[in-house]
Design an enzyme around this catalytic site. Structure first.
Site, PDB file in Angstrom:
ATOM      1  N   LYS A 230       0.748  -1.189   0.043  1.00 19.91           N
ATOM      2  CA  LYS A 230      -0.001  -0.070  -0.047  1.00 19.91           C
ATOM      3  C   LYS A 230       0.859   1.270  -0.079  1.00 19.91           C
ATOM      4  CE  LYS A 230      -1.629   1.655   4.075  1.00 19.91           C
ATOM      5  NZ  LYS A 230      -1.392   2.963   4.565  1.00 19.91           N
ATOM      6  N   ASN A 231       1.882   1.281   0.867  1.00 22.36           N
ATOM      7  CA  ASN A 231       2.591   2.645   0.945  1.00 22.36           C
ATOM      8  C   ASN A 231       3.607   2.716  -0.047  1.00 22.36           C
ATOM      9  OD1 ASN A 231       1.025   2.934   3.303  1.00 22.36           O
ATOM     10  ND2 ASN A 231       2.535   2.393   4.681  1.00 22.36           N
TER      11      ASN A 231
ATOM     12  N   ARG B 167      -4.934  10.303   5.090  1.00 26.79           N
ATOM     13  CA  ARG B 167      -3.667  11.494   5.109  1.00 26.79           C
ATOM     14  C   ARG B 167      -2.746  11.468   4.027  1.00 26.79           C
ATOM     15  NH1 ARG B 167       1.120  12.384   6.400  1.00 26.79           N
ATOM     16  NH2 ARG B 167       1.342  14.315   7.349  1.00 26.79           N
TER      17      ARG B 167
ATOM     18  N   CYS C  98      -4.895  12.442  13.263  1.00 31.26           N
ATOM     19  CA  CYS C  98      -5.423  11.054  13.348  1.00 31.26           C
ATOM     20  C   CYS C  98      -5.299  10.263  14.619  1.00 31.26           C
ATOM     21  CB  CYS C  98      -5.179  10.180  12.039  1.00 31.26           C
ATOM     22  SG  CYS C  98      -3.559   9.543  11.956  1.00 31.26           S
TER      23      CYS C  98
ATOM     24  N   ARG D  87      -0.097  14.862  12.868  1.00 33.50           N
ATOM     25  CA  ARG D  87       0.363  14.371  11.636  1.00 33.50           C
ATOM     26  C   ARG D  87       0.952  15.663  11.008  1.00 33.50           C
ATOM     27  NH1 ARG D  87      -1.063   9.154   9.850  1.00 33.50           N
ATOM     28  NH2 ARG D  87       0.533   9.220   8.556  1.00 33.50           N
ATOM     29  N   PRO D  88       1.949  16.305  11.422  1.00 29.29           N
ATOM     30  CA  PRO D  88       2.410  17.727  11.004  1.00 29.29           C
ATOM     31  C   PRO D  88       3.046  17.544   9.385  1.00 29.29           C
ATOM     32  CG  PRO D  88       4.061  17.042  12.392  1.00 29.29           C
ATOM     33  CD  PRO D  88       2.866  15.951  12.456  1.00 29.29           C
TER      34      PRO D  88
ATOM     35  N   LEU E 138       7.662  19.663   7.366  1.00 31.50           N
ATOM     36  CA  LEU E 138       8.893  19.305   6.657  1.00 31.50           C
ATOM     37  C   LEU E 138       8.558  19.149   5.300  1.00 31.50           C
ATOM     38  CD1 LEU E 138      10.289  16.417   8.951  1.00 31.50           C
ATOM     39  CD2 LEU E 138      11.117  18.763   8.685  1.00 31.50           C
TER      40      LEU E 138
ATOM     41  N   ASP F 161       4.768   0.577  11.864  1.00 28.53           N
ATOM     42  CA  ASP F 161       3.546  -0.020  11.414  1.00 28.53           C
ATOM     43  C   ASP F 161       3.410  -1.559  11.969  1.00 28.53           C
ATOM     44  OD1 ASP F 161       3.053   2.404  10.406  1.00 28.53           O
ATOM     45  OD2 ASP F 161       3.606   1.888   8.257  1.00 28.53           O
TER      46      ASP F 161
ATOM     47  N   ILE G 249       8.553   6.773  16.565  1.00 29.35           N
ATOM     48  CA  ILE G 249       8.127   7.544  15.267  1.00 29.35           C
ATOM     49  C   ILE G 249       6.912   8.408  15.641  1.00 29.35           C
ATOM     50  CG2 ILE G 249       7.525   7.313  12.800  1.00 29.35           C
ATOM     51  CD1 ILE G 249      10.262   6.193  13.655  1.00 29.35           C
TER      52      ILE G 249
ATOM     53  N   ARG H 178      -8.631  -0.406   4.623  1.00 29.61           N
ATOM     54  CA  ARG H 178      -7.770   0.629   4.137  1.00 29.61           C
ATOM     55  C   ARG H 178      -6.383   0.014   3.939  1.00 29.61           C
ATOM     56  NH1 ARG H 178      -6.798   5.343   7.563  1.00 29.61           N
ATOM     57  NH2 ARG H 178      -5.806   5.758   5.632  1.00 29.61           N
TER      58      ARG H 178
HETATM   59  C1  EPZ Z   1       4.331   7.006   6.364  1.00 24.11           C
HETATM   60  O1  EPZ Z   1       3.594   7.994   6.934  1.00 24.11           O
HETATM   61  C2  EPZ Z   1       3.427   5.866   6.160  1.00 24.11           C
HETATM   62  N1  EPZ Z   1       2.246   6.221   5.378  1.00 24.11           N
HETATM   63  C3  EPZ Z   1       2.921   5.553   7.627  1.00 24.11           C
HETATM   64  O2  EPZ Z   1       2.085   4.236   7.565  1.00 24.11           O
HETATM   65  C4  EPZ Z   1       4.161   5.113   8.474  1.00 24.11           C
HETATM   66  O3  EPZ Z   1       3.684   4.788   9.891  1.00 24.11           O
HETATM   67  C5  EPZ Z   1       4.905   6.221   8.435  1.00 24.11           C
HETATM   68  O4  EPZ Z   1       5.289   6.728   7.021  1.00 24.11           O
HETATM   69  C6  EPZ Z   1       6.348   6.034   9.365  1.00 24.11           C
HETATM   70  O5  EPZ Z   1       7.010   4.923   8.805  1.00 24.11           O
HETATM   71  C7  EPZ Z   1       2.433   5.888   4.108  1.00 24.11           C
HETATM   72  O6  EPZ Z   1       3.502   5.724   3.358  1.00 24.11           O
HETATM   73  C8  EPZ Z   1       1.287   6.350   3.219  1.00 24.11           C
HETATM   74  P1  EPZ Z   1       6.316  10.415   8.372  1.00 24.11           P
HETATM   75  P2  EPZ Z   1       3.845   9.518   6.882  1.00 24.11           P
HETATM   76  O7  EPZ Z   1       6.157  11.423   7.708  1.00 24.11           O
HETATM   77  O8  EPZ Z   1       5.048   9.661   5.810  1.00 24.11           O
HETATM   78  C9  EPZ Z   1       7.097  13.508  11.952  1.00 24.11           C
HETATM   79  C10 EPZ Z   1       0.415   3.113   8.000  1.00 24.11           C
HETATM   80  O9  EPZ Z   1      -0.366   2.506   8.994  1.00 24.11           O
HETATM   81  N2  EPZ Z   1       6.925  14.453  10.760  1.00 24.11           N
HETATM   82  O10 EPZ Z   1       7.504   9.512   7.864  1.00 24.11           O
HETATM   83  O11 EPZ Z   1       2.943  10.582   6.872  1.00 24.11           O
HETATM   84  C11 EPZ Z   1       5.659  12.713  12.125  1.00 24.11           C
HETATM   85  O12 EPZ Z   1       4.855  13.526  13.217  1.00 24.11           O
HETATM   86  C12 EPZ Z   1       0.750   4.223   7.956  1.00 24.11           C
HETATM   87  O13 EPZ Z   1       0.293   2.117   6.805  1.00 24.11           O
HETATM   88  C13 EPZ Z   1       6.995  15.657  10.946  1.00 24.11           C
HETATM   89  O14 EPZ Z   1       7.511  16.198  12.257  1.00 24.11           O
HETATM   90  O15 EPZ Z   1       4.968   9.599   8.333  1.00 24.11           O
HETATM   91  C14 EPZ Z   1       6.177  11.503  12.862  1.00 24.11           C
HETATM   92  O16 EPZ Z   1       6.729  11.445  13.994  1.00 24.11           O
HETATM   93  C15 EPZ Z   1       0.237   4.882   9.011  1.00 24.11           C
HETATM   94  N3  EPZ Z   1       6.803  16.801  10.217  1.00 24.11           N
HETATM   95  C16 EPZ Z   1       7.723  11.266  11.834  1.00 24.11           C
HETATM   96  O17 EPZ Z   1       7.860  12.546  11.507  1.00 24.11           O
HETATM   97  C17 EPZ Z   1       6.282  16.498   8.853  1.00 24.11           C
HETATM   98  O18 EPZ Z   1       6.337  17.292   8.092  1.00 24.11           O
HETATM   99  C18 EPZ Z   1       7.865  10.100  10.966  1.00 24.11           C
HETATM  100  O19 EPZ Z   1       6.381  10.500   9.868  1.00 24.11           O
HETATM  101  C19 EPZ Z   1       6.107  15.229   8.506  1.00 24.11           C
HETATM  102  C20 EPZ Z   1       6.383  14.108   9.642  1.00 24.11           C
END
Ligand code: EPZ
Length: 432
Positions: free
Chosen positions: A22-23, A93, A117, A122-123, A126, A319, A341, A411
């Protein structure tokens, strides 16, 4: 509304094929916005998140069609619309991943800011920082990120946040820079296999990106990208979830179509706590040279306690945290899980405790006192991986477990109950 019903206590035997990730599917589908012509994507799973992204792409002038062979064809027909509206984005998201390609190809993007969520805030700071470094003008107005910038300019972009890099943020900057001018270097890029798969797709489509899987990704902008045929990688989280299913209830299952090196940390941990996992038949090669394999998972259901810290790839993925929590709830002793994370991702704990688990959550830590058995009851799924953990707990619980708010599971796992049933589990859907 439907609920999942599970009669616990039936060991699993047989073979199950792991679906496409999916991802990886979601950013690669979004990357088709950058291309001319038609792409044929193989291995895209049938999930509600995929359907949601198809709706957003359709809204953006893209035709998406499932072919009889199961592949998904994607062709950009017109490029006038640049808006991903709230009503579509709010349900998923990951819709944020159209930001980079819309900006990179159409010179403008207006994408609704995804809300928080159940796994915590979920900021997207970045993502915004990244595209701004490439010269985009960005403002946030009326709940939308509005980004403009005719051909973006390469730059050095540092993508570190409080919890490491960002997966979809890295994808967005890669896609924004792919058709830009000059060289972009992403420092502290996310290295997850799904990011690597996006880069492999883009390179096959004509992009020039090097440093795949490394902390520094180098993107040399090109003038155009073309539609291609591409097969996405298998879903490492789905594979890990099936491994834990085999470990929690015992039996002997074979996972087909896996890429073992994407799951080394999970396999290592499962072996440490009592599962017997063997990798065999490394035959077919993926486009980045990694080998597909079969994983044989054997267990007698006896699990030793351990400590786990979730980390960016190649550490244990966040995950998989909820699924490990379910497994360790029946271990013989005390385990500690630290979530590095998404520190608030513990909504499944209260539901597992309703099933007789003894888990205490404090800040980003879960302290799990293993219990001899769980007992079936009615529980609520709060997100995708929390649903998976409750299903895993239901497989081993005494009696009947009913899981409500089932839409979360669809999902991210395709027909999970049919596939578990084919292995011998007693699991089915009913109307609530
Ligand atoms: C991806 O989400 C995945 N989703 C998530 O899978 C997964 O849990 C996550 O990566 C971490 O591996 C998809 O790929 C669709 P991040 P993503 O930005 O990219 C912080 C599932 O169950 N952060 O890597 O949105 C954030 O809060 C889902 O399949 C900032 O601070 O996650 C977190 O603590 C859920 N600022 C960390 O970074 C930002 O602008 C990692 O989040 C972005 C993120």
């Amino acid at each position: 509304m439907e609920k999942m019903v599970i009669e616990g206590g039936h060991p699993l035997y047989g073979r199950v094929k792991i679906n496409g990730a999916k991802n990886a599917a979601l950013p690669i589908m979004a990357a088709c916005l950058l291309t001319k012509g038609t792409s044929k994507l193989k291995g895209i799973p049938n999930l509600t998140d995929v359907t949601t992204l198809c709706k957003i792409l359709n809204h953006l002038g893209v035709v998406t069609e499932r072919r009889p062979d199961g592949s998904l064809e994607i062709a950009v027909k017109e490029e006038k619309n640049v808006t991903a509206p709230y009503d579509l984005v709010r349900t998923m998201r990951a819709s944020i991943c159209v930001l980079g390609p819309l900006l990179g190809k159409r010179g403008m993007a207006k994408v609704s800011i995804p809300g928080g969520c159940s796994i915590g805030p979920r900021p997207v700071n970045l993502h915004i920082k990244g595209i701004k470094s490439l010269g985009a003008q960005v403002k946030v107005k009326d709940g939308y990120i509005i980004a403009t910038g005719k051909r973006l300019k390469g730059n050095v972009v540092y993508l570190g946040g409080p919890y490491g890099s960002t997966v979809l943020g890295t994808c967005n900057v890669i896609m924004a820079a792919a058709l830009g001018e000059g060289r972009t270097i992403i420092d502290n890029a996310a290295c997850e296999p799904e990011v690597q798969d996006l880069v492999n797709f883009l390179n096959k489509a004509g992009a020039k990106i090097s440093g795949i899987g490394e902390k520094n990704l180098i993107i040399d902008g090109v003038d155009e990208l073309n539609g291609i045929e591409y097969e996405i990688i298998p879903d490492r989280i789905e594979a890990g979830t099936f491994m834990i299913a085999g470990a929690i209830i015992g039996g002997n299952i074979v996972l087909e179509n896996d890429i073992a090196c994407h799951l080394t940390s999970v396999v290592d941990k499962l072996q440490e706590i009592g599962a017997d996992i063997q990798i065999s038949n490394e035959n077919k090669e993926s486009c980045n040279g990694t080998k597909y394999c079969e994983c044989i998972v054997k267990s007698n259901g006896e699990i030793r306690p351990t400590n786990i810290t979730t980390l960016p790839y190649p550490g244990i993925p966040t995950d998989m945290q909820a699924q490990f929590t379910a497994l360790l709830s029946i271990a013989k002793g005390v385990s500690i899980i630290t979530e590095r994370i998404f520190p608030h991702r513990f909504m499944h704990v209260a539901e597992l405790n309703r099933m007789g688990a003894n888990i205490r959550n404090e800040a980003a830590i879960a302290i799990i006192n293993g219990v001899p058995s769980l007992s079936g009851t009615t529980v609520m799924a709060s997100d995708l991986r929390a649903s998976a953990s409750l299903i895993l707990a239901g497989l081993v619980a005494e009696g009947i477990t009913e899981i409500r708010r089932l839409y979360h599971i669809d999902r991210g796992y395709e027909r999970l109950e049919d596939r578990l049933s084919s292995l011998g589990a007693k699991i089915w859907r009913e109307k609530e």
